[in-house]
Write a protein that holds these residues in place. Structure first.
Motif, PDB file in Angstrom:
ATOM      1  N   GLY A  89       0.816  -1.197   0.000  1.00  0.00           N
ATOM      2  CA  GLY A  89       0.000   0.000   0.000  1.00  0.00           C
ATOM      3  C   GLY A  89       0.852   1.250   0.000  1.00  0.00           C
ATOM      4  N   LEU A  90       0.198   2.377   0.098  1.00  0.00           N
ATOM      5  CA  LEU A  90       0.918   3.643   0.103  1.00  0.00           C
ATOM      6  C   LEU A  90       1.833   3.752   1.314  1.00  0.00           C
ATOM      7  CD1 LEU A  90       1.510   6.431  -1.016  1.00  0.00           C
ATOM      8  CD2 LEU A  90      -0.609   7.255   0.039  1.00  0.00           C
ATOM      9  N   SER A  91       1.402   3.267   2.468  1.00  0.00           N
ATOM     10  CA  SER A  91       2.246   3.324   3.665  1.00  0.00           C
ATOM     11  C   SER A  91       3.529   2.519   3.470  1.00  0.00           C
ATOM     12  CB  SER A  91       1.484   2.798   4.885  1.00  0.00           C
ATOM     13  OG  SER A  91       0.423   3.664   5.216  1.00  0.00           O
ATOM     14  N   ASP A  92       3.430   1.385   2.762  1.00  0.00           N
ATOM     15  CA  ASP A  92       4.629   0.592   2.475  1.00  0.00           C
ATOM     16  C   ASP A  92       5.610   1.384   1.612  1.00  0.00           C
ATOM     17  OD1 ASP A  92       3.744  -1.954   3.723  1.00  0.00           O
ATOM     18  OD2 ASP A  92       2.221  -1.868   2.157  1.00  0.00           O
ATOM     19  N   LEU A  93       5.083   2.074   0.626  1.00  0.00           N
ATOM     20  CA  LEU A  93       5.947   2.886  -0.236  1.00  0.00           C
ATOM     21  C   LEU A  93       6.610   3.998   0.561  1.00  0.00           C
ATOM     22  CD1 LEU A  93       7.089   3.848  -2.943  1.00  0.00           C
ATOM     23  CD2 LEU A  93       4.924   5.056  -3.343  1.00  0.00           C
ATOM     24  N   LEU A  94       5.834   4.710   1.390  1.00  0.00           N
ATOM     25  CA  LEU A  94       6.402   5.817   2.150  1.00  0.00           C
ATOM     26  C   LEU A  94       7.411   5.324   3.169  1.00  0.00           C
ATOM     27  CD1 LEU A  94       3.273   8.113   2.672  1.00  0.00           C
ATOM     28  CD2 LEU A  94       4.943   8.077   0.804  1.00  0.00           C
ATOM     29  N   THR A  95       7.164   4.176   3.763  1.00  0.00           N
ATOM     30  CA  THR A  95       8.147   3.597   4.694  1.00  0.00           C
ATOM     31  C   THR A  95       9.448   3.301   3.966  1.00  0.00           C
ATOM     32  OG1 THR A  95       6.425   2.654   6.100  1.00  0.00           O
ATOM     33  CG2 THR A  95       8.608   1.647   6.220  1.00  0.00           C
ATOM     34  N   GLY A  96       9.354   2.755   2.759  1.00  0.00           N
ATOM     35  CA  GLY A  96      10.556   2.479   1.982  1.00  0.00           C
ATOM     36  C   GLY A  96      11.309   3.742   1.612  1.00  0.00           C
ATOM     37  N   LEU A  97      10.574   4.784   1.235  1.00  0.00           N
ATOM     38  CA  LEU A  97      11.224   6.046   0.873  1.00  0.00           C
ATOM     39  C   LEU A  97      11.916   6.679   2.083  1.00  0.00           C
ATOM     40  CD1 LEU A  97       8.474   7.550  -1.464  1.00  0.00           C
ATOM     41  CD2 LEU A  97      10.810   6.950  -2.129  1.00  0.00           C
ATOM     42  N   ILE A  98      11.251   6.657   3.216  1.00  0.00           N
ATOM     43  CA  ILE A  98      11.865   7.214   4.432  1.00  0.00           C
ATOM     44  C   ILE A  98      13.073   6.382   4.835  1.00  0.00           C
ATOM     45  CG2 ILE A  98      11.482   7.621   6.900  1.00  0.00           C
ATOM     46  CD1 ILE A  98       8.556   8.294   6.175  1.00  0.00           C
ATOM     47  N   GLY A  99      12.968   5.078   4.643  1.00  0.00           N
ATOM     48  CA  GLY A  99      14.065   4.207   5.032  1.00  0.00           C
ATOM     49  C   GLY A  99      15.337   4.432   4.242  1.00  0.00           C
ATOM     50  N   ILE A 100      15.218   4.780   2.956  1.00  0.00           N
ATOM     51  CA  ILE A 100      16.424   4.959   2.146  1.00  0.00           C
ATOM     52  C   ILE A 100      16.947   6.389   2.202  1.00  0.00           C
ATOM     53  CG2 ILE A 100      15.368   5.613  -0.065  1.00  0.00           C
ATOM     54  CD1 ILE A 100      17.342   3.580  -1.361  1.00  0.00           C
ATOM     55  N   THR A 101      16.157   7.304   2.744  1.00  0.00           N
ATOM     56  CA  THR A 101      16.596   8.699   2.815  1.00  0.00           C
ATOM     57  C   THR A 101      16.911   9.120   4.249  1.00  0.00           C
ATOM     58  OG1 THR A 101      14.266   9.369   2.852  1.00  0.00           O
ATOM     59  CG2 THR A 101      15.379   9.408   0.726  1.00  0.00           C
ATOM     60  N   PHE A 102      15.920   9.105   5.119  1.00  0.00           N
ATOM     61  CA  PHE A 102      16.105   9.632   6.472  1.00  0.00           C
ATOM     62  C   PHE A 102      16.787   8.643   7.428  1.00  0.00           C
ATOM     63  CE2 PHE A 102      13.022  12.728   5.024  1.00  0.00           C
ATOM     64  CZ  PHE A 102      13.437  13.881   5.672  1.00  0.00           C
ATOM     65  N   GLU A 103      16.461   7.374   7.313  1.00  0.00           N
ATOM     66  CA  GLU A 103      16.963   6.420   8.306  1.00  0.00           C
ATOM     67  C   GLU A 103      18.489   6.402   8.398  1.00  0.00           C
ATOM     68  OE1 GLU A 103      17.076   3.828  11.358  1.00  0.00           O
ATOM     69  OE2 GLU A 103      15.314   4.873  10.582  1.00  0.00           O
ATOM     70  N   PRO A 104      19.243   6.329   7.292  1.00  0.00           N
ATOM     71  CA  PRO A 104      20.703   6.315   7.420  1.00  0.00           C
ATOM     72  C   PRO A 104      21.271   7.608   7.994  1.00  0.00           C
ATOM     73  CG  PRO A 104      20.010   5.486   5.271  1.00  0.00           C
ATOM     74  CD  PRO A 104      18.809   6.111   5.898  1.00  0.00           C
ATOM     75  N   MET A 105      20.503   8.699   7.955  1.00  0.00           N
ATOM     76  CA  MET A 105      21.020   9.982   8.435  1.00  0.00           C
ATOM     77  C   MET A 105      21.043  10.058   9.959  1.00  0.00           C
ATOM     78  SD  MET A 105      19.272  12.579   5.714  1.00  0.00           S
ATOM     79  CE  MET A 105      19.658  13.954   6.770  1.00  0.00           C
ATOM     80  N   ARG A 106      20.355   9.146  10.622  1.00  0.00           N
ATOM     81  CA  ARG A 106      20.366   9.165  12.094  1.00  0.00           C
ATOM     82  C   ARG A 106      21.788   9.021  12.615  1.00  0.00           C
ATOM     83  NH1 ARG A 106      15.425   8.079  14.673  1.00  0.00           N
ATOM     84  NH2 ARG A 106      16.546   7.166  16.420  1.00  0.00           N
ATOM     85  N   ARG A 107      22.644   8.394  11.826  1.00  0.00           N
ATOM     86  CA  ARG A 107      24.013   8.125  12.269  1.00  0.00           C
ATOM     87  C   ARG A 107      24.963   9.270  11.958  1.00  0.00           C
ATOM     88  NH1 ARG A 107      22.398   3.628   9.333  1.00  0.00           N
ATOM     89  NH2 ARG A 107      23.788   4.210   7.624  1.00  0.00           N
TER      90      ARG A 107
END
Length: 822
Positions: free
Chosen positions: A691-709
């Motif tokens: 669904g759309l939430s799956d897509l947005l989770t994937g987009l956030i995961g490849i952009t924002f998630e690695p930046m936490r470090r």
């Protein structure tokens, strides 16, 4: 009283016009023909002799000499709209009237036909005062009609914001070399000058004095084919792969559709309809513009000749022929189906158009416009893929053959439009079965990561094209049930696994079919994206100064780099349509075709993964070896801004420009509001679907998630790219959440994603260093964007995104017939 009566009677019987035509035209040049005219050299006027009152004829204008700007669209040879017209006399005046063929009654009852005719408006194109007459013929001044802006050049200039222009009558005159009368058509041409103030950049680029734009406009008056049954309109079928005209038929039974549709096609018949292969009564002949240079001209003529293969499959021997236009022929003459070589200041579309009899759908003239600069773009793509210019040698053997192979396919494609065929954008998934698709160059990976162009474009007409031509042009023997025969053609191609889907199904934003795309290849869009990314990686890793000849400015490397860096752009478009995709056909009830079927969950997730990978900083980064090769432009050699990357850095190459353009392409396609709504709907109908939430989770995961470090650290080039993509994701989500036209659930889901980004990645981030760094300001800027959105969601901050350089036409082929293209 008797004297007064005599005078009134004499006046009543006195002719309205005193002079005869012979007297009035004394000393003028007479040009007899379909419409006879006189040239008055002393006054610079055309006097038209009208004797065909009430007879319908065809009128259409053409742009004989263009302006030269692809953006304005006023090309040499551009066809205007066709009009069925007739001359009607009322007293001393003659009107040129166009009846309304959009609304008819196909009925033998004259009163029924009259009821329709009187229910809808006609159009009067001109009114003329009679100056002389004799023997039922009348003479009028046609000059003002011929010296008007008949092709709508003023409108085109206004619509493209190039200034406010008007016709300057003092700078307009007849052009006699192209003003001629023939037995079945009369042709007029005039030099038309438009004047105005503050001309725009497009005009300043191509007009010597841009406040005065002069061109030649052509007018054709043509005898219409008789409606005697020798040409029988063929009813349209949406599965046939042929174009149509349509009109309302108020004589149709109430149980039947009121809209009647005829297939658009040339007149073609067999000498022997019973023979499997027969000579035609009269062949279809296309003429090539001799202004195209060699070896281009021969390549174009070779590609055009491919169509004879399709007509042979339809049962004709040598029914489609290609010849060189005679040097003394007028290319605007309706008697010549023409392929014209057109020059512009920038690369642009090629297109195929036709002059069609609006009454029957019969094509009277096919006209192809081929932009001359496209071959250079194809050569440039081959240059980036395979060329190596060394000091004393050059490995360029594959370059010109690739460019000429594309031209053959292009010529066949555009001529196909003028034969009545629309695009077939699903053909690339079935062994490249149609020249009416937009073909992406087929690049293969050879040993040692070499790139091979051995089968870069298909050769010859496609299997689908044979089907469409057979449907449109089959001449059935007398006594054959034509409806059953046409149905058999369609049933046969369906059994063979051929498919037809056209323009509305292929556009990258909004359309949903997972196999119907522009500039794609392979039946599996995701697999081809993965393969295309591998080709792109090889091309970029092998990119060096050897991609341009010795002695060329190093800055010119950027033009070669653009199509290599953006090599994946069209396959991204294709793969994005797998998400929320729906497979379907132009099914009719009972024909056995698939109606609709949602793309399987595993296929959608695989496409999502491949698309998210295109946002990885290692994929978006320009290799550092390339960055050191491209200096600012050399003195006196400016770049076309459309052919290079946009930049924030002024004269110097911006290493963030290409990543921003590529990332924005992926995000724009993935977050298309209609695609997002389909994702929501499919998840609601089937929880196993992404669904759309799956897509947005994937987009956030490849952009924002690695930046936490990495908050608080000086960003490396890859991390700077990740910051860029995360900011573009947030901006895209804000735009989606604020979009009033989007589904309310889509807006709500986008809003939730914005809040998730704020809470997890901007507010609750790791503690930053005490010193205030540029990196620390980055999350603060994103928080500020969210604050602006929350304060006024209907006016989110506008962002100047660096768009990708023009792609289409990148190996161009948008046509018009519809227009390239398409």
């Amino acid at each position: 009283m008797r004297l007064l009566f005599t005078l009134l009677f004499a006046l009543a019987i006195k002719p309205l016009v005193a002079q005869t035509i012979a007297t009035f035209t004394t000393g003028m040049e007479k040009h007899p023909g379909f419409l006879t005219y006189y040239w008055d050299a002393k006054k610079g006027k055309i006097w038209l002799e009208i004797d065909k009152f009430g007879q319908e004829l065809l009128y259409y204008p053409t742009l004989a000499q263009g302006v030269g700007s692809n953006d304005i669209g006023l090309d040499r040879g551009r066809l205007g709209a066709e009009h069925v017209v007739r001359f009607e006399r009322s007293g001393n005046k003659i009107l040129l009237i166009e009846p309304n063929y959009g609304y008819r009654a196909l009925s033998p009852d004259s009163l029924e036909r009259r009821a329709v005719a009187e229910s809808f408006a006609q159009s009067v194109h001109a009114g003329f005062e009679i100056v002389a007459e004799e023997g039922g013929h009348a003479l009028v001044d046609l000059t003002p009609f011929l010296l008007q802006d008949a092709v709508g050049a003023i409108q085109a200039i206004t619509q493209t914001r190039q200034g406010s222009f008007r016709v300057d009558a003092s700078r307009c005159a007849m052009y006699l070399p192209r003003t001629k009368a023939f037995p079945k058509n009369t042709e007029f041409e005039a030099t038309i000058t438009l004047t105005g103030d503050a001309p725009g950049a497009y005009l300043r680029q191509v007009v010597p004095t841009p406040t005065a734009v002069s061109m030649r406009q052509h007018h054709s008056f043509v005898e219409l084919p008789p409606l005697d049954g020798t040409y029988k309109p063929r009813l349209f079928d949406p599965r046939s792969g042929m174009n149509s005209i349509d009109f309302y038929d108020y004589a149709s039974p109430v149980s039947q559709p009121i809209t009647t549709r005829y297939t658009v096609r040339h007149r073609l018949a067999k000498k022997d309809p019973t023979a499997a292969l027969s000579d035609p009564v009269k062949p279809i002949i296309y003429y090539m513009d001799p202004g195209a240079p060699e070896p281009i001209r021969s390549a174009l003529m070779d590609g055009i000749r491919w169509w004879n293969q399709a007509f042979e499959a339809a049962g004709y021997r040598d029914a489609f022929q290609v010849k060189l236009l005679p040097a003394d022929a007028d290319p605007m003459d309706v008697r010549y189906n023409l392929v014209q070589w057109v020059h512009r200041s920038t690369r642009g579309w090629s297109y195929g158009a036709s002059i069609v009899d609006p009454r029957t759908g019969e094509i009277l003239k096919g006209k192809v416009t081929l932009g001359s600069l496209r071959v250079r773009q194809d050569y440039l793509i081959a240059q980036g893929l395979t060329a190596r210019y060394e000091n004393n040698s050059a490995d360029t053997a594959a370059l010109m053959p690739m460019a000429l192979a594309r031209l053959r396919q292009l010529a066949a494609h555009e001529v196909g439009h003028t034969l009545g065929l629309p695009h077939n954008y699903i053909a690339s998934t079935i062994s490249r079965s149609s020249v009416m698709d937009y073909p992406h160059p087929q690049v293969d990976i050879g040993p040692n990561n070499t790139l091979k162009l051995d089968s870069v474009y298909a050769v010859g007409i496609g299997e689908w094209d044979k089907v469409a031509i057979t449907y449109g042009y089959q001449d059935f023997p007398k006594g054959t049930d034509e409806k059953a025969g046409l149905k058999a053609i369609i049933d046969n191609y369906l059994k063979r696994g051929l498919k037809f889907l056209s323009d509305q199904d292929a556009r990258p934003e909004g359309s949903a079919h997972p196999q119907t795309h522009l500039w794609d290849s392979n039946a599996d869009a995701t697999s081809e994206l993965i393969r295309t990314m591998a080709i792109r990686k090889i091309a970029l890793n092998q990119f060096s100064e050897s991609k341009i000849p010795v002695g060329m400015p190093m800055a010119n490397l950027e033009e070669v780099l653009v199509p290599m860096y953006m090599f994946h752009r069209y396959q991204i478009e294709a793969a994005s349509k797998v998400l929320g995709g729906v497979t379907y056909s132009y099914a009719l009830r009972g024909d056995g075709q698939l109606v609709t079927q949602t793309v399987a969950p595993d296929q959608q997730r695989r496409a999502m993964s491949a698309l998210l990978n295109t946002l990885d900083p290692t994929v978006l980064a320009v290799p550092t070896g390339i960055l050191s090769l491209i200096p600012p432009r050399a003195f006196g050699i400016d770049a076309n801004p459309r052919e290079v990357f946009k930049r924030h850095t002024g004269l110097t190459f911006d290493p963030m420009g290409p990543p921003e353009a590529a990332a924005n392409l992926t995000l724009r396609l993935l977050l298309n509001p209609e695609r997002c709504a389909r994702l929501l709907n499919q998840k609601a109908l089937n929880p196993a679907m992404p669904g759309l939430s799956d897509l947005l989770t994937g987009l956030i995961g490849i952009t924002f998630e690695p930046m936490r470090r990495t908050f608080g650290e000086a960003p490396t080039y890859p991390e700077a790219i990740r910051q860029l993509t995360s900011r573009r994701l947030l901006e895209s989500l804000i735009e989606l959440a604020a979009n009033r036209d989007a589904d309310s659930r889509v807006r709500a889901t986008a809003h939730d994603a914005i809040q998730r980004i704020r809470q997890h990645y901007l507010v609750n981030k790791p503690t930053a260093p005490l010193n205030y760094t540029v990196t620390e300001s980055y999350p603060n800027q994103l928080l500020w964007l969210i604050h602006q959105y929350e304060s006024n969601p209907q006016q989110p901050m506008a962002n100047n995104v660096l768009a990708a350089p023009d792609g289409a036409p990148i190996d161009p082929g948008q046509d018009w017939l519809d227009c390239e293209e398409n």
